[in-house]
Design an enzyme around this catalytic site. Sequence first.
Site, PDB file in Angstrom:
ATOM      1  N   PHE A 239      42.677  35.066  -1.803  1.00 18.18           N
ATOM      2  CA  PHE A 239      41.294  35.839  -1.332  1.00 18.18           C
ATOM      3  C   PHE A 239      41.778  36.944  -0.354  1.00 18.18           C
ATOM      4  CE2 PHE A 239      42.125  33.096   2.347  1.00 18.18           C
ATOM      5  CZ  PHE A 239      41.544  34.171   3.604  1.00 18.18           C
TER       6      PHE A 239
ATOM      7  N   LYS B  31      43.684  36.211 -12.764  1.00 18.04           N
ATOM      8  CA  LYS B  31      42.866  35.120 -12.138  1.00 18.04           C
ATOM      9  C   LYS B  31      42.455  35.474 -10.612  1.00 18.04           C
ATOM     10  CE  LYS B  31      42.145  31.882 -10.488  1.00 18.04           C
ATOM     11  NZ  LYS B  31      41.267  31.861  -9.142  1.00 18.04           N
TER      12      LYS B  31
ATOM     13  N   GLU C 265      38.325  33.320  -6.419  1.00 17.68           N
ATOM     14  CA  GLU C 265      36.914  33.009  -6.766  1.00 17.68           C
ATOM     15  C   GLU C 265      35.954  33.028  -5.427  1.00 17.68           C
ATOM     16  OE1 GLU C 265      39.332  30.910  -6.481  1.00 17.68           O
ATOM     17  OE2 GLU C 265      38.527  29.074  -5.674  1.00 17.68           O
TER      18      GLU C 265
ATOM     19  N   SER D 285      48.594  29.953  -1.319  1.00 12.49           N
ATOM     20  CA  SER D 285      49.162  28.815  -0.399  1.00 12.49           C
ATOM     21  C   SER D 285      50.280  28.067  -0.928  1.00 12.49           C
ATOM     22  CB  SER D 285      48.051  27.836  -0.056  1.00 12.49           C
ATOM     23  OG  SER D 285      47.612  27.106  -0.965  1.00 12.49           O
TER      24      SER D 285
ATOM     25  N   CYS E  66      49.478  37.008   5.129  1.00 12.18           N
ATOM     26  CA  CYS E  66      50.760  36.164   5.012  1.00 12.18           C
ATOM     27  C   CYS E  66      51.966  36.798   5.783  1.00 12.18           C
ATOM     28  CB  CYS E  66      51.180  36.041   3.461  1.00 12.18           C
ATOM     29  SG  CYS E  66      51.663  37.554   2.913  1.00 12.18           S
TER      30      CYS E  66
ATOM     31  N   GLU F 194      50.533  26.698   9.135  1.00  9.69           N
ATOM     32  CA  GLU F 194      50.112  28.141   9.262  1.00  9.69           C
ATOM     33  C   GLU F 194      48.536  28.007   9.278  1.00  9.69           C
ATOM     34  OE1 GLU F 194      49.576  29.818   5.095  1.00  9.69           O
ATOM     35  OE2 GLU F 194      50.113  31.843   5.813  1.00  9.69           O
TER      36      GLU F 194
HETATM   37  P1  NAD Z   1      44.956  29.322  -2.400  1.00  5.09           P
HETATM   38  O1  NAD Z   1      46.261  28.829  -2.689  1.00  5.09           O
HETATM   39  O2  NAD Z   1      43.936  28.485  -2.235  1.00  5.09           O
HETATM   40  O3  NAD Z   1      44.308  30.334  -3.632  1.00  5.09           O
HETATM   41  C1  NAD Z   1      45.237  31.050  -4.412  1.00  5.09           C
HETATM   42  C2  NAD Z   1      44.844  31.048  -5.690  1.00  5.09           C
HETATM   43  O4  NAD Z   1      45.152  29.867  -6.254  1.00  5.09           O
HETATM   44  C3  NAD Z   1      43.362  31.371  -5.914  1.00  5.09           C
HETATM   45  O5  NAD Z   1      43.438  32.275  -7.255  1.00  5.09           O
HETATM   46  C4  NAD Z   1      42.813  30.080  -6.377  1.00  5.09           C
HETATM   47  O6  NAD Z   1      41.732  29.975  -7.029  1.00  5.09           O
HETATM   48  C5  NAD Z   1      43.899  29.394  -6.636  1.00  5.09           C
HETATM   49  N1  NAD Z   1      43.861  27.797  -6.396  1.00  5.09           N
HETATM   50  C6  NAD Z   1      43.219  27.096  -5.433  1.00  5.09           C
HETATM   51  N2  NAD Z   1      43.539  25.950  -5.502  1.00  5.09           N
HETATM   52  C7  NAD Z   1      44.032  25.609  -6.691  1.00  5.09           C
HETATM   53  C8  NAD Z   1      44.388  24.291  -7.208  1.00  5.09           C
HETATM   54  N3  NAD Z   1      44.057  23.324  -6.592  1.00  5.09           N
HETATM   55  N4  NAD Z   1      44.897  24.528  -8.590  1.00  5.09           N
HETATM   56  C9  NAD Z   1      45.192  25.720  -9.121  1.00  5.09           C
HETATM   57  N5  NAD Z   1      44.775  26.753  -8.466  1.00  5.09           N
HETATM   58  C10 NAD Z   1      44.157  26.741  -7.224  1.00  5.09           C
HETATM   59  O7  NAD Z   1      45.236  30.678  -1.380  1.00  5.09           O
HETATM   60  P2  NAD Z   1      44.167  31.603  -0.744  1.00  5.09           P
HETATM   61  O8  NAD Z   1      43.504  30.774   0.623  1.00  5.09           O
HETATM   62  O9  NAD Z   1      43.456  32.358  -1.687  1.00  5.09           O
HETATM   63  O10 NAD Z   1      45.216  32.484   0.405  1.00  5.09           O
HETATM   64  C11 NAD Z   1      45.663  32.302   1.471  1.00  5.09           C
HETATM   65  C12 NAD Z   1      47.116  31.836   1.302  1.00  5.09           C
HETATM   66  O11 NAD Z   1      47.844  32.887   0.358  1.00  5.09           O
HETATM   67  C13 NAD Z   1      47.861  31.595   2.755  1.00  5.09           C
HETATM   68  O12 NAD Z   1      48.570  30.559   2.671  1.00  5.09           O
HETATM   69  C14 NAD Z   1      48.749  32.852   2.587  1.00  5.09           C
HETATM   70  O13 NAD Z   1      49.722  32.784   3.496  1.00  5.09           O
HETATM   71  C15 NAD Z   1      49.018  33.180   1.161  1.00  5.09           C
HETATM   72  N6  NAD Z   1      49.567  34.457   0.850  1.00  5.09           N
HETATM   73  C16 NAD Z   1      50.825  34.724   0.653  1.00  5.09           C
HETATM   74  C17 NAD Z   1      51.386  35.846   0.412  1.00  5.09           C
HETATM   75  C18 NAD Z   1      52.812  36.130   0.128  1.00  5.09           C
HETATM   76  O14 NAD Z   1      53.214  37.064  -0.503  1.00  5.09           O
HETATM   77  N7  NAD Z   1      53.533  35.180   0.707  1.00  5.09           N
HETATM   78  C19 NAD Z   1      50.436  36.935   0.362  1.00  5.09           C
HETATM   79  C20 NAD Z   1      48.836  36.759   0.431  1.00  5.09           C
HETATM   80  C21 NAD Z   1      48.617  35.385   0.801  1.00  5.09           C
END
Ligand code: NAD
Length: 505
Positions: A154, A178, A181, A231, A286, A390
């Site tokens: 997000f 994808k 959401e 994450s 991040c 985090e």
């Molecule tokens: P998230 O892991 O909740 O979601 C990321 C994606 O995975 C979304 O598209 C979501 O729909 C999907 N998803 C969520 N739960 C899932 C599940 N159980 N099974 C399959 N798919 C699932 O992350 P977020 O809250 O959207 O973003 C924040 C996180 O992203 C933080 O931890 C941040 O550090 C990380 N991030 C990392 C970088 C990097 O380059 N290292 C960059 C940006 C964000």
Amino acid sequence: MANNSINELQHFINGKKTAGTSGRFGDVFNPATGEVQAKAPFASKAEIDEIVKISKKMAKEWGATASPKRSSIIFNMRELMVKNKQNLAELIGQEHGKTIADALGEIARAIDVVEFAAGIPNTIKGAYSPNVGGNIDVFSFREPIGVVAGISPFNFPVMVPLWMGAMAVACGNSYINKCSEVDPSAALRVAELWKEAGLPDGVWNCVIGDKEAVDSLLTHPDVPAISFVGSTAVGEYVYQTGCKHNKRVQAFTGAKNHLVVMPDANMDQAVDALIGAGYGSAGERCMAISVAVPVGEATAKELVKRLLPKVEELKMGPYNDAKAEINPLITRKAQERVEGLIAKGKAEGAGLLVDGRGKGKNLQGYENGFWVGGTLLDGVKEGMEVHKTEIFGPVLSVMAPVDFDKAVNIINNHEYGNGTAIFTRDGDTAKSFMDRVDVGMIGVNVPIPVPVSFHHFGGSKRSKFGDTQMYGPESVVFFTKMKTVSSRWPSGIKEGAVFSMPSHK
Ligand code: NAD
């Protein structure tokens, strides 16, 4: 069906807005007010299967398109991104909540990678070795792999889909984003812009969904590559599941980024860096700096003395408030999680110098938004939850003072290794720091060292799963497969059958 009075979003598939058919929806909030402003359809496995079918067909066509032609369409996209940046920033602000200035910064970093992708004919060039022996010439070239799925988070709804996707389509693949959401509208708009740029329908699809959509992509036999950002818990699952299904997977995940302040640092610069990198985008980056590590007692005292009034003054406000410095968090759940971690930090013995909890109640007209004000903890130690986890909120932890070796150890002992920085005027110290820390991206007097597009983005340890980097020349390795040809034109060669292993000797 979604409630009629609330806007129902649609996927962007095969060049068209397409209503969801699963009957499952999620809420898209205005994080500044806490109100639901749209319903997002969650794609089912059947919908994903249909998108993959379209993507597979288009991957063949697009992959056969000459690379300079692909480049010219990407260049059009670059122009459209520039032209539409204000509109994209609005869409980001409305659903993510970050300020327009911050959203424009995100878009600029997306454009940076689109520009790099437009140079694909040069980046994707192969290698040629004439006459390696026996009149044989050897050459290697790279081909697209087919359908690439990009699962994005997000917090950068425009930048991350483009970081992955611009390079994926530049390399001749079709791409299924994808998107997140919780704030999908900006990513959907990016897909529309690709169509305007001249990308054939079905090469760039954008679908909204949750675990069902992700699992359908992870297990689909016609999706050979998965790029993920999000994450660590989800990224590790995506990596392991994708690999189990014989896909190539890269997953860029969570972070805890430390900024070491040396006694000789320019303190004004260090403090400004901590405020900007700690609280910008409400810490939902991040590459946010979430931990300050002062070296020496005097540095720690001075740092806290200077940080405290600045953190107290941080102004919260909605995305379109030009004076806002801190935006709301993405959901109520995120807000409550961050508040819980602040409470835990205090309970574990950290000093709660500025407490941002409950501050949203004073924001007239926005009392029900997902606010946490700027928060400052000090005396933080390894082992405390606020150091291990985090936080992803506007919370800066200042650690109890340490010496330089211990500062390096703290960073290296941490499970994450995305970014880190040191503020110092001493070259030896900076060199020693960059040599010794096990972190992917390092700043020397630069608090958020996100590399430019012609270098590479990627962390270390549990901040990244898989071997390749995001964007830059190495991303071509991820988004293509290599062929190597040994060729000889046989006029005048009479060798007969050879049964020993061929060699150039
Ligand atoms: P998230 O892991 O909740 O979601 C990321 C994606 O995975 C979304 O598209 C979501 O729909 C999907 N998803 C969520 N739960 C899932 C599940 N159980 N099974 C399959 N798919 C699932 O992350 P977020 O809250 O959207 O973003 C924040 C996180 O992203 C933080 O931890 C941040 O550090 C990380 N991030 C990392 C970088 C990097 O380059 N290292 C960059 C940006 C964000």
